[in-house]
Design a protein around this motif. Structure first.
Motif, PDB file in Angstrom:
ATOM      1  N   ARG A 260       3.189  -8.803  -4.775  1.00  0.00           N
ATOM      2  CA  ARG A 260       3.456  -7.496  -3.844  1.00  0.00           C
ATOM      3  C   ARG A 260       4.051  -6.168  -4.360  1.00  0.00           C
ATOM      4  O   ARG A 260       3.575  -5.139  -4.145  1.00  0.00           O
ATOM      5  CB  ARG A 260       4.149  -8.191  -2.507  1.00  0.00           C
ATOM      6  CG  ARG A 260       4.608  -7.085  -1.782  1.00  0.00           C
ATOM      7  CD  ARG A 260       3.412  -6.274  -0.830  1.00  0.00           C
ATOM      8  NE  ARG A 260       3.948  -5.377  -0.141  1.00  0.00           N
ATOM      9  CZ  ARG A 260       3.928  -5.178   1.441  1.00  0.00           C
ATOM     10  NH1 ARG A 260       3.870  -6.583   1.970  1.00  0.00           N
ATOM     11  NH2 ARG A 260       4.252  -4.376   2.216  1.00  0.00           N
ATOM     12  N   GLU A 261       5.229  -6.684  -5.065  1.00  0.00           N
ATOM     13  CA  GLU A 261       6.052  -5.559  -5.556  1.00  0.00           C
ATOM     14  C   GLU A 261       5.052  -4.890  -6.776  1.00  0.00           C
ATOM     15  O   GLU A 261       5.226  -3.514  -6.859  1.00  0.00           O
ATOM     16  CB  GLU A 261       7.115  -6.187  -6.478  1.00  0.00           C
ATOM     17  CG  GLU A 261       8.098  -5.179  -7.176  1.00  0.00           C
ATOM     18  CD  GLU A 261       9.055  -6.116  -8.015  1.00  0.00           C
ATOM     19  OE1 GLU A 261       9.147  -5.546  -9.322  1.00  0.00           O
ATOM     20  OE2 GLU A 261       9.700  -6.926  -7.489  1.00  0.00           O
ATOM     21  N   LYS A 262       4.336  -5.435  -7.614  1.00  0.00           N
ATOM     22  CA  LYS A 262       3.288  -4.656  -8.547  1.00  0.00           C
ATOM     23  C   LYS A 262       2.209  -4.079  -7.862  1.00  0.00           C
ATOM     24  O   LYS A 262       2.086  -2.966  -8.292  1.00  0.00           O
ATOM     25  CB  LYS A 262       2.760  -5.672  -9.624  1.00  0.00           C
ATOM     26  CG  LYS A 262       3.935  -6.302 -10.216  1.00  0.00           C
ATOM     27  CD  LYS A 262       4.889  -5.015 -11.107  1.00  0.00           C
ATOM     28  CE  LYS A 262       5.994  -5.646 -11.963  1.00  0.00           C
ATOM     29  NZ  LYS A 262       6.623  -4.367 -12.613  1.00  0.00           N
ATOM     30  N   LEU A 263       1.864  -4.685  -6.759  1.00  0.00           N
ATOM     31  CA  LEU A 263       0.611  -4.022  -6.138  1.00  0.00           C
ATOM     32  C   LEU A 263       1.279  -2.553  -5.670  1.00  0.00           C
ATOM     33  O   LEU A 263       0.504  -1.450  -5.696  1.00  0.00           O
ATOM     34  CB  LEU A 263      -0.044  -4.731  -5.126  1.00  0.00           C
ATOM     35  CG  LEU A 263      -0.791  -6.060  -5.553  1.00  0.00           C
ATOM     36  CD1 LEU A 263      -1.183  -6.733  -4.342  1.00  0.00           C
ATOM     37  CD2 LEU A 263      -2.086  -5.490  -6.588  1.00  0.00           C
ATOM     38  N   ASP A 264       2.356  -2.736  -4.924  1.00  0.00           N
ATOM     39  CA  ASP A 264       2.890  -1.365  -4.401  1.00  0.00           C
ATOM     40  C   ASP A 264       3.297  -0.410  -5.400  1.00  0.00           C
ATOM     41  O   ASP A 264       2.999   0.867  -5.311  1.00  0.00           O
ATOM     42  CB  ASP A 264       4.136  -1.777  -3.575  1.00  0.00           C
ATOM     43  CG  ASP A 264       3.897  -2.557  -2.250  1.00  0.00           C
ATOM     44  OD1 ASP A 264       2.599  -2.732  -1.852  1.00  0.00           O
ATOM     45  OD2 ASP A 264       4.895  -3.169  -1.620  1.00  0.00           O
ATOM     46  N   GLU A 265       3.780  -0.822  -6.482  1.00  0.00           N
ATOM     47  CA  GLU A 265       4.167   0.031  -7.616  1.00  0.00           C
ATOM     48  C   GLU A 265       3.031   0.769  -8.122  1.00  0.00           C
ATOM     49  O   GLU A 265       3.152   1.862  -8.492  1.00  0.00           O
ATOM     50  CB  GLU A 265       4.800  -0.898  -8.725  1.00  0.00           C
ATOM     51  CG  GLU A 265       5.120   0.080  -9.858  1.00  0.00           C
ATOM     52  CD  GLU A 265       5.728  -0.803 -11.046  1.00  0.00           C
ATOM     53  OE1 GLU A 265       5.807  -0.556 -12.216  1.00  0.00           O
ATOM     54  OE2 GLU A 265       6.252  -2.014 -10.965  1.00  0.00           O
ATOM     55  N   TYR A 266       1.486   0.090  -8.200  1.00  0.00           N
ATOM     56  CA  TYR A 266       0.619   0.712  -8.905  1.00  0.00           C
ATOM     57  C   TYR A 266      -0.317   1.134  -7.713  1.00  0.00           C
ATOM     58  O   TYR A 266      -1.176   1.705  -8.186  1.00  0.00           O
ATOM     59  CB  TYR A 266      -0.234  -0.463  -9.527  1.00  0.00           C
ATOM     60  CG  TYR A 266       0.412  -0.624 -11.172  1.00  0.00           C
ATOM     61  CD1 TYR A 266       0.333   0.304 -12.031  1.00  0.00           C
ATOM     62  CD2 TYR A 266       1.473  -1.770 -11.346  1.00  0.00           C
ATOM     63  CE1 TYR A 266       1.049   0.116 -13.324  1.00  0.00           C
ATOM     64  CE2 TYR A 266       2.096  -1.836 -12.476  1.00  0.00           C
ATOM     65  CZ  TYR A 266       1.965  -0.960 -13.440  1.00  0.00           C
ATOM     66  OH  TYR A 266       2.711  -1.221 -14.696  1.00  0.00           O
ATOM     67  N   GLY A 267       0.013   1.331  -6.506  1.00  0.00           N
ATOM     68  CA  GLY A 267      -0.614   1.751  -5.458  1.00  0.00           C
ATOM     69  C   GLY A 267      -2.224   1.203  -5.108  1.00  0.00           C
ATOM     70  O   GLY A 267      -3.154   1.724  -4.821  1.00  0.00           O
ATOM     71  N   LEU A 268      -2.066  -0.413  -5.236  1.00  0.00           N
ATOM     72  CA  LEU A 268      -2.938  -1.057  -4.849  1.00  0.00           C
ATOM     73  C   LEU A 268      -2.909  -1.832  -3.492  1.00  0.00           C
ATOM     74  O   LEU A 268      -1.607  -2.107  -3.143  1.00  0.00           O
ATOM     75  CB  LEU A 268      -3.504  -2.042  -5.972  1.00  0.00           C
ATOM     76  CG  LEU A 268      -4.041  -1.565  -7.352  1.00  0.00           C
ATOM     77  CD1 LEU A 268      -4.106  -2.622  -8.244  1.00  0.00           C
ATOM     78  CD2 LEU A 268      -5.266  -0.865  -7.022  1.00  0.00           C
ATOM     79  N   ARG A 269      -3.775  -1.949  -2.758  1.00  0.00           N
ATOM     80  CA  ARG A 269      -3.646  -2.836  -1.564  1.00  0.00           C
ATOM     81  C   ARG A 269      -4.525  -3.970  -1.447  1.00  0.00           C
ATOM     82  O   ARG A 269      -5.707  -3.641  -1.512  1.00  0.00           O
ATOM     83  CB  ARG A 269      -3.994  -1.900  -0.392  1.00  0.00           C
ATOM     84  CG  ARG A 269      -3.118  -0.632  -0.458  1.00  0.00           C
ATOM     85  CD  ARG A 269      -1.797  -1.076   0.221  1.00  0.00           C
ATOM     86  NE  ARG A 269      -1.769  -1.799   1.472  1.00  0.00           N
ATOM     87  CZ  ARG A 269      -0.686  -2.186   1.983  1.00  0.00           C
ATOM     88  NH1 ARG A 269       0.674  -1.559   1.712  1.00  0.00           N
ATOM     89  NH2 ARG A 269      -0.665  -2.675   3.001  1.00  0.00           N
ATOM     90  N   ALA A 270      -4.080  -5.322  -1.028  1.00  0.00           N
ATOM     91  CA  ALA A 270      -4.775  -6.416  -0.999  1.00  0.00           C
ATOM     92  C   ALA A 270      -5.344  -6.450   0.392  1.00  0.00           C
ATOM     93  O   ALA A 270      -6.293  -7.395   0.698  1.00  0.00           O
ATOM     94  CB  ALA A 270      -3.828  -7.593  -1.208  1.00  0.00           C
ATOM     95  N   ASP A 271      -5.084  -5.678   1.256  1.00  0.00           N
ATOM     96  CA  ASP A 271      -5.684  -5.626   2.835  1.00  0.00           C
ATOM     97  C   ASP A 271      -6.670  -4.661   2.854  1.00  0.00           C
ATOM     98  O   ASP A 271      -7.191  -4.414   3.805  1.00  0.00           O
ATOM     99  CB  ASP A 271      -4.402  -5.436   3.816  1.00  0.00           C
ATOM    100  CG  ASP A 271      -3.619  -4.139   3.744  1.00  0.00           C
ATOM    101  OD1 ASP A 271      -4.012  -3.374   2.597  1.00  0.00           O
ATOM    102  OD2 ASP A 271      -2.929  -3.627   4.417  1.00  0.00           O
TER     103      ASP A 271
END
Length: 325
Positions: free
Chosen positions: A294-305
């Protein structure tokens, strides 16, 4: 259902319950869980797929129309059983080929030697799913009967035919070939999944002797270029002997590319006993890695939802860092 509870359910993976209480149950034909009886449980919008096992430390019972899951005599989750459409709720999730020439040591599919669906069979299944009014997406996956190229040919043809009739999102997951990404996008696919299985190179060479991790990574990189960000994902199995540090390094490598990893708990299967190290991760380990993801997705601007097809919106087998957290 709190994420810690869902993590515990995933870590255990099964419940002791009489199948008659569940209504219609299914047996998956793809992935490490293939061949095992399972059902979907939903608690306050959080979904988990559980196997049925009389030796499970979890017990299930019906109470006032709900399913209650107990551990050590204490209730840990309460919710409802969800009806599957095809393979999961709200999606027509088609496995084109239930055989595989690749001998990945964690996967029972090569041992099960299931069927290869015809084009007419697949189109008929999807038409019946559409007629229920519950089909929000179509997802396509496949083993490899003869060659990856042949499966891409069939997926391309199927997507072309589906696009003539349906407007719902279509996701596809096959083994990448030199031209698969462009062909699948041009056929009408909206989302793409090429599975790395593990990002630990040493482990990959042991458990996937017929595959090529660098080929998959090249396909994923091209996938982000062609499909775009928040359109490309990859199954990443946790529990094949990798360290937390190795898993985190792999997560960051994928996220840096623009790929959303799906952290899938390893699932030991009796047909693969003794062929590789397979240990289902603990709830604590799953939470540690999903928080890092979650931290890395947020850092790189990606969304799993943001995904509309395949595993990420289903959430049955995994913790989705932007839905379950």
């Amino acid at each position: 259902m709190k994420p810690e509870v869902k993590a515990e359910l995933i870590a255990i993976g099964s419940v002791n319950i009489a199948p008659i209480l569940l209504g219609r149950t299914t047996i998956p034909t793809a992935g490490p869980g293939a061949g095992k009886l399972a059902f979907f449980f939903n608690s306050n919008g959080h979904r988990v797929r559980l196997g049925i096992n009389s030796d499970s430390p979890l017990q299930g019972k019906k109470e006032n129309g709900e399913l209650v899951i107990m551990k050590d005599g204490q209730e840990i989750a309460r919710g409802v059983i969800e009806e599957e459409l095809i393979h999961c709720p709200e999606q027509a999730f088609i496995t084109m080929c239930e055989k595989c020439i690749f001998d990945c040591k964690f996967c029972p599919v090569p041992k099960l030697q299931g069927k290869v669906k015809t084009m007419d069979e697949m189109l008929s299944m999807i038409e019946k799913a559409h007629a229920t009014g519950m089909m929000h997406a179509i997802s396509i996956t496949s083993g490899v009967e003869i060659s990856p190229e042949q499966e891409v040919d069939r997926a391309e043809e199927l997507i072309h035919k589906l696009r003539e009739k349906y407007t719902v999102p279509i996701g596809v997951s096959v083994y990448p070939t030199k031209d698969s990404t462009r062909r699948l996008k041009d056929a009408g696919a909206d989302e793409l999944k090429y599975n790395v299985e593990t990002m630990d190179r040493e482990i990959f060479n042991k458990v996937c002797p017929g595959g090529g991790l660098e080929d998959v990574l090249a396909g994923l990189c091209e996938g982000v270029e062609i499909f775009g960000r928040n359109k490309v994902c990859s199954n990443f199995i946790i529990g094949l002997g990798e360290t937390d540090e190795s898993a985190m390094k792999g997560i960051e490598e994928l996220v840096f590319m623009g790929v959303v990893p799906i952290l899938r708990a390893a699932s030991p299967h009796p047909l693969r006993k003794g062929e590789a190290f397979i240990e289902r991760p603990s709830a604590e380990r799953l939470m540690l890695l999903i928080r890092f993801l979650r931290e890395k997705l947020d850092e790189y601007g990606l969304r799993a939802d943001k995904f509309q097809t395949m595993c990420l919106p289903c959430t049955g087998c995994d913790l989705n860092p932007h839905i379950d957290m």
